[in-house]
Design a protein around this motif. Structure first.
Motif, PDB file in Angstrom:
ATOM      1  N   LEU A 139      43.957  30.906  44.572  1.00  0.00           N
ATOM      2  CA  LEU A 139      44.223  32.254  44.259  1.00  0.00           C
ATOM      3  C   LEU A 139      44.191  32.178  42.596  1.00  0.00           C
ATOM      4  CD1 LEU A 139      46.959  33.624  46.717  1.00  0.00           C
ATOM      5  CD2 LEU A 139      44.624  34.157  46.598  1.00  0.00           C
ATOM      6  N   LYS A 140      44.901  31.265  41.918  1.00  0.00           N
ATOM      7  CA  LYS A 140      44.868  31.133  40.575  1.00  0.00           C
ATOM      8  C   LYS A 140      43.621  31.506  39.738  1.00  0.00           C
ATOM      9  CE  LYS A 140      47.051  27.400  38.804  1.00  0.00           C
ATOM     10  NZ  LYS A 140      46.886  26.053  38.415  1.00  0.00           N
ATOM     11  N   GLN A 141      42.318  30.712  40.633  1.00  0.00           N
ATOM     12  CA  GLN A 141      41.128  30.985  39.975  1.00  0.00           C
ATOM     13  C   GLN A 141      40.787  32.320  40.215  1.00  0.00           C
ATOM     14  OE1 GLN A 141      38.883  27.514  42.203  1.00  0.00           O
ATOM     15  NE2 GLN A 141      38.415  26.874  39.920  1.00  0.00           N
ATOM     16  N   ALA A 142      41.046  32.752  41.532  1.00  0.00           N
ATOM     17  CA  ALA A 142      40.549  34.222  41.722  1.00  0.00           C
ATOM     18  C   ALA A 142      40.924  35.039  40.614  1.00  0.00           C
ATOM     19  CB  ALA A 142      41.139  34.730  43.136  1.00  0.00           C
ATOM     20  N   ARG A 143      42.389  35.105  40.347  1.00  0.00           N
ATOM     21  CA  ARG A 143      42.975  35.853  39.328  1.00  0.00           C
ATOM     22  C   ARG A 143      42.516  35.621  38.112  1.00  0.00           C
ATOM     23  NH1 ARG A 143      47.778  35.553  42.601  1.00  0.00           N
ATOM     24  NH2 ARG A 143      48.189  33.301  41.492  1.00  0.00           N
ATOM     25  N   LEU A 144      42.140  34.340  37.724  1.00  0.00           N
ATOM     26  CA  LEU A 144      41.678  34.019  36.360  1.00  0.00           C
ATOM     27  C   LEU A 144      40.058  34.656  36.339  1.00  0.00           C
ATOM     28  CD1 LEU A 144      42.181  32.283  33.901  1.00  0.00           C
ATOM     29  CD2 LEU A 144      40.924  30.479  34.996  1.00  0.00           C
ATOM     30  N   LEU A 145      39.382  34.644  37.446  1.00  0.00           N
ATOM     31  CA  LEU A 145      37.920  35.222  37.432  1.00  0.00           C
ATOM     32  C   LEU A 145      38.076  36.621  37.329  1.00  0.00           C
ATOM     33  CD1 LEU A 145      35.293  33.626  37.677  1.00  0.00           C
ATOM     34  CD2 LEU A 145      35.264  34.145  39.846  1.00  0.00           C
ATOM     35  N   GLU A 146      39.042  37.243  37.898  1.00  0.00           N
ATOM     36  CA  GLU A 146      39.251  38.752  37.999  1.00  0.00           C
ATOM     37  C   GLU A 146      39.285  39.280  36.578  1.00  0.00           C
ATOM     38  OE1 GLU A 146      40.705  40.049  42.123  1.00  0.00           O
ATOM     39  OE2 GLU A 146      42.111  39.903  40.648  1.00  0.00           O
ATOM     40  N   SER A 147      40.392  38.520  35.969  1.00  0.00           N
ATOM     41  CA  SER A 147      40.814  38.887  34.754  1.00  0.00           C
ATOM     42  C   SER A 147      39.805  38.553  33.559  1.00  0.00           C
ATOM     43  CB  SER A 147      42.177  38.107  34.214  1.00  0.00           C
ATOM     44  OG  SER A 147      43.048  37.953  35.247  1.00  0.00           O
ATOM     45  N   LEU A 148      38.973  37.519  33.692  1.00  0.00           N
ATOM     46  CA  LEU A 148      37.931  36.937  32.648  1.00  0.00           C
ATOM     47  C   LEU A 148      37.021  38.101  32.571  1.00  0.00           C
ATOM     48  CD1 LEU A 148      37.396  33.493  32.742  1.00  0.00           C
ATOM     49  CD2 LEU A 148      37.924  34.491  30.579  1.00  0.00           C
ATOM     50  N   ILE A 149      36.307  38.453  33.895  1.00  0.00           N
ATOM     51  CA  ILE A 149      35.412  39.457  34.000  1.00  0.00           C
ATOM     52  C   ILE A 149      35.824  40.970  33.617  1.00  0.00           C
ATOM     53  CG2 ILE A 149      33.715  40.488  35.916  1.00  0.00           C
ATOM     54  CD1 ILE A 149      33.725  37.891  37.257  1.00  0.00           C
ATOM     55  N   SER A 150      36.889  41.221  33.968  1.00  0.00           N
ATOM     56  CA  SER A 150      37.483  42.740  33.490  1.00  0.00           C
ATOM     57  C   SER A 150      37.513  42.839  32.193  1.00  0.00           C
ATOM     58  CB  SER A 150      38.780  42.747  34.327  1.00  0.00           C
ATOM     59  OG  SER A 150      38.743  42.704  35.662  1.00  0.00           O
ATOM     60  N   LEU A 151      38.317  41.769  31.381  1.00  0.00           N
ATOM     61  CA  LEU A 151      38.158  41.521  30.128  1.00  0.00           C
ATOM     62  C   LEU A 151      37.043  41.345  29.563  1.00  0.00           C
ATOM     63  CD1 LEU A 151      41.293  39.108  29.421  1.00  0.00           C
ATOM     64  CD2 LEU A 151      41.503  41.705  28.916  1.00  0.00           C
ATOM     65  N   SER A 152      35.871  40.972  30.100  1.00  0.00           N
ATOM     66  CA  SER A 152      34.708  40.753  29.397  1.00  0.00           C
ATOM     67  C   SER A 152      34.150  42.370  29.376  1.00  0.00           C
ATOM     68  CB  SER A 152      33.690  39.990  30.268  1.00  0.00           C
ATOM     69  OG  SER A 152      34.071  38.727  30.379  1.00  0.00           O
ATOM     70  N   GLY A 153      34.269  43.040  30.337  1.00  0.00           N
ATOM     71  CA  GLY A 153      33.878  44.618  30.515  1.00  0.00           C
ATOM     72  C   GLY A 153      34.733  45.328  29.244  1.00  0.00           C
ATOM     73  N   VAL A 154      35.957  44.937  29.055  1.00  0.00           N
ATOM     74  CA  VAL A 154      36.668  45.679  28.237  1.00  0.00           C
ATOM     75  C   VAL A 154      36.101  45.302  26.769  1.00  0.00           C
ATOM     76  CG1 VAL A 154      38.978  45.904  27.103  1.00  0.00           C
ATOM     77  CG2 VAL A 154      38.660  46.104  29.624  1.00  0.00           C
ATOM     78  N   ALA A 155      35.717  44.141  26.426  1.00  0.00           N
ATOM     79  CA  ALA A 155      35.335  43.859  25.384  1.00  0.00           C
ATOM     80  C   ALA A 155      33.954  44.258  24.909  1.00  0.00           C
ATOM     81  CB  ALA A 155      34.972  41.794  25.180  1.00  0.00           C
ATOM     82  N   LEU A 156      33.007  44.410  25.992  1.00  0.00           N
ATOM     83  CA  LEU A 156      31.725  44.934  25.854  1.00  0.00           C
ATOM     84  C   LEU A 156      31.887  46.534  25.512  1.00  0.00           C
ATOM     85  CD1 LEU A 156      28.902  44.543  26.367  1.00  0.00           C
ATOM     86  CD2 LEU A 156      29.010  45.494  28.745  1.00  0.00           C
ATOM     87  N   VAL A 157      32.957  47.153  26.067  1.00  0.00           N
ATOM     88  CA  VAL A 157      33.082  48.435  25.637  1.00  0.00           C
ATOM     89  C   VAL A 157      33.700  48.766  24.135  1.00  0.00           C
ATOM     90  CG1 VAL A 157      34.776  50.397  26.151  1.00  0.00           C
ATOM     91  CG2 VAL A 157      33.659  49.200  28.085  1.00  0.00           C
ATOM     92  N   ILE A 158      34.425  47.844  23.900  1.00  0.00           N
ATOM     93  CA  ILE A 158      34.890  47.881  22.390  1.00  0.00           C
ATOM     94  C   ILE A 158      33.606  47.632  21.416  1.00  0.00           C
ATOM     95  CG2 ILE A 158      36.382  46.474  20.593  1.00  0.00           C
ATOM     96  CD1 ILE A 158      38.266  46.083  22.978  1.00  0.00           C
ATOM     97  N   LEU A 159      32.775  46.596  21.712  1.00  0.00           N
ATOM     98  CA  LEU A 159      31.613  46.414  20.903  1.00  0.00           C
ATOM     99  C   LEU A 159      30.749  47.413  20.805  1.00  0.00           C
ATOM    100  CD1 LEU A 159      30.738  42.830  21.962  1.00  0.00           C
ATOM    101  CD2 LEU A 159      31.536  43.537  19.571  1.00  0.00           C
ATOM    102  N   LEU A 160      30.370  48.005  21.954  1.00  0.00           N
ATOM    103  CA  LEU A 160      29.480  49.235  22.085  1.00  0.00           C
ATOM    104  C   LEU A 160      29.991  50.515  21.403  1.00  0.00           C
ATOM    105  CD1 LEU A 160      28.508  49.144  25.834  1.00  0.00           C
ATOM    106  CD2 LEU A 160      26.998  48.432  23.746  1.00  0.00           C
ATOM    107  N   LEU A 161      31.577  50.577  21.571  1.00  0.00           N
ATOM    108  CA  LEU A 161      32.112  51.914  20.857  1.00  0.00           C
ATOM    109  C   LEU A 161      31.873  51.869  19.246  1.00  0.00           C
ATOM    110  CD1 LEU A 161      34.951  52.784  23.241  1.00  0.00           C
ATOM    111  CD2 LEU A 161      32.767  54.176  22.927  1.00  0.00           C
TER     112      LEU A 161
END
Lengths: 304, 166
Positions: B144-166
């Motif tokens: 569950l720790k890994q699941a939460r970590l993976l979710e957070s990492l990928i979600s944050l990557s999405g946010v980071a991508l958005v910031i870069l693109l904007l």
């Protein structure tokens, strides 16, 4: 009812289904023994079970697997049967189990290290009871309490089953005390063999308890039991007779020599039965070899 | 339009994160369900002495997450072509969320299932239940720790991508 051919698992099933129809028709037993060929026994001979011409050998692991599959992987539900050395399959087929007895508190509780299985196919033959009944009537037997005495594999249970059917079709209320679940072949509460419209089956009951319960609750005209044994059976049968109920039973006996079989002598002297029918295996299972009437006189038997 | 695209990227990243984390969550759910299922089988086998196929069928109806596995086992047993350990092994082979140790415990149990007296079956099932509880507990901590970590990492990557693109 499941065709008996499908009882053994693969690959043995394939080898059995590939047998000549003539052999299949006469097949009585399939015996699995550890590290020797599987042997098929017909009414008159035996042969190894072969696959592509090579005898099939079953190892200890195979035998455990076959037993497990035969009991639907539910051996825990068959401990009492296993303790007594057999398992009854749907359709009344019986599997004799040879293994090492496990003792606990001075009694056998189960078997382990199974080294042999004997699958005995239950035959259902209609129309064999009627000629016997006719013969008994012609021989002056008036009552309907009969004992069928025969060695193993001589067709006792097959004849008994047809007698149940004969009485039931005649409107007699028959109660079958089917301790080993072989006579009726019931399966999961469903009907097994056709026993007519007037037969009730007490499945898995011990004979004494079943007979007393039948008298008290099921109002039978005839009580039918297989393989009479101990004194308790005899006492219960006497109670049934005193209650005015006819009884039909079977007994293991080599031949019509009562002196050599104390149990037969005891049953005969108790005057429980109006006739004793002796069966033999020659010329085939179910052959009547002798009949005694109530006076102990033999009724002439026509040889087939 | 730009903001709409950014929102889409963030939603996609969160969805991807959840998708990637699903096997970790599923393992925990499966192990919990097996623990319950074994608790269900104990009385069915040791007290009621129901036929194994019937007991497994009833368990399949009770625990929907295990239904495909248990139904496969029941179907395979009905063919009378294989023993119960083989049937379990075949049924569990399709389940990618389970680890080799989880499978090993379940197949070990299957190898002994149905082959002895009710008391022994009860003991054997209780032992398996304890092993699965341990595995489930570990899975809850680690997976569950890994699941939460993976979710957070990928979600944050999405946010980071958005910031870069904007």
């Amino acid at each position: 009812m499941e065709p008996w051919l499908y009882l053994p698992p693969f690959p043995w099933r394939d080898a059995i289904t590939a047998l000549d129809p003539g052999v299949l028709e006469r097949l009585e037993e399939i015996r699995f023994r550890v590290d020797v060929p599987v042997i098929l026994y017909t009414d008159s001979s035996w042969m190894p079970l072969c696959q592509q011409g090579v005898p099939v050998i079953s190892g200890a692991g195979d035998i455990q697997r076959i037993l497990s599959i035969l009991v639907d992987h539910s051996l825990y539900a068959r401990m009492e049967e296993l303790r007594k050395g057999y398992i009854t399959l749907p359709g009344g087929h019986r599997v004799g189990v040879a293994g090492r007895a496990v003792w606990q508190d001075g009694r056998i509780v189960t078997q382990t290290e199974i080294t042999g299985l004997n699958i005995r196919y239950a035959h259902d033959i209609s129309g064999i009871a009627a000629p016997l009944v006719e013969r008994l009537r012609q021989g002056g037997v008036r009552g309907n309490s009969w004992l069928i005495a025969a060695p193993p594999r001589a067709g006792k249970t097959t004849l008994l089953r047809d007698l149940v059917r004969w009485f039931s079709h005649g409107g007699w209320r028959v109660v079958v005390v089917d301790e080993r679940c072989e006579i009726a072949g019931t399966n999961g509460g469903n009907r097994g063999f056709d026993l007519g419209n007037h037969a009730d089956v007490l499945q898995g009951w011990s004979k004494p308890e079943g007979i007393i319960t039948a008298i008290r609750t099921l109002g039978p005209d005839v009580i039918v039991v297989d393989e009479l044994g101990g004194d308790e059976d005899l006492a219960a049968l006497l109670q049934a007779r005193h209650a005015g109920v006819e009884v039909i039973g079977t007994l293991h006996a080599r031949d019509a020599t009562a002196e050599l079989n104390p149990r037969l002598e005891q049953l005969w002297e108790s005057q429980l039965f109006d006739a004793v029918v002796f069966l033999g295996r020659n010329p085939g299972p179910g052959s009547v070899t002798a009949i005694w009437n109530a006076n102990g006189l033999g009724i002439r038997v026509k040889r087939a | 339009m730009r903001w709409l695209g950014a929102l889409f990227v963030v939603i996609a990243a969160v969805w991807l994160g959840r998708l990637m984390a699903r096997p970790f969550r599923r393992r925990v759910q499966l192990l919990d369900a097996w623990v319950k299922c074994i608790g269900f089988l104990v009385p069915a086998i040791s007290w009621r002495q129901a036929a194994l196929s019937q007991a497994l069928q009833e368990a399949a109806n009770t625990y929907p997450i295990l239904e495909p596995h248990l139904r496969t086992v029941v179907d395979l047993l009905a063919t009378r072509a294989m023993d119960i350990a083989q049937a379990f092994s075949q049924s569990l082979a399709a389940e990618s969320a389970l680890r080799p140790r989880d499978r090993e415990v379940l197949i070990d149990m299957a190898a002994k299932l149905g082959s002895s007296s009710p008391d022994y079956q009860k003991e054997m099932l209780r032992t398996t239940e304890l092993l699965l509880k341990e595995l489930a507990s570990d899975a809850r901590k680690e997976d569950l720790k890994q699941a939460r970590l993976l979710e957070s990492l990928i979600s944050l990557s999405g946010v980071a991508l958005v910031i870069l693109l904007l």
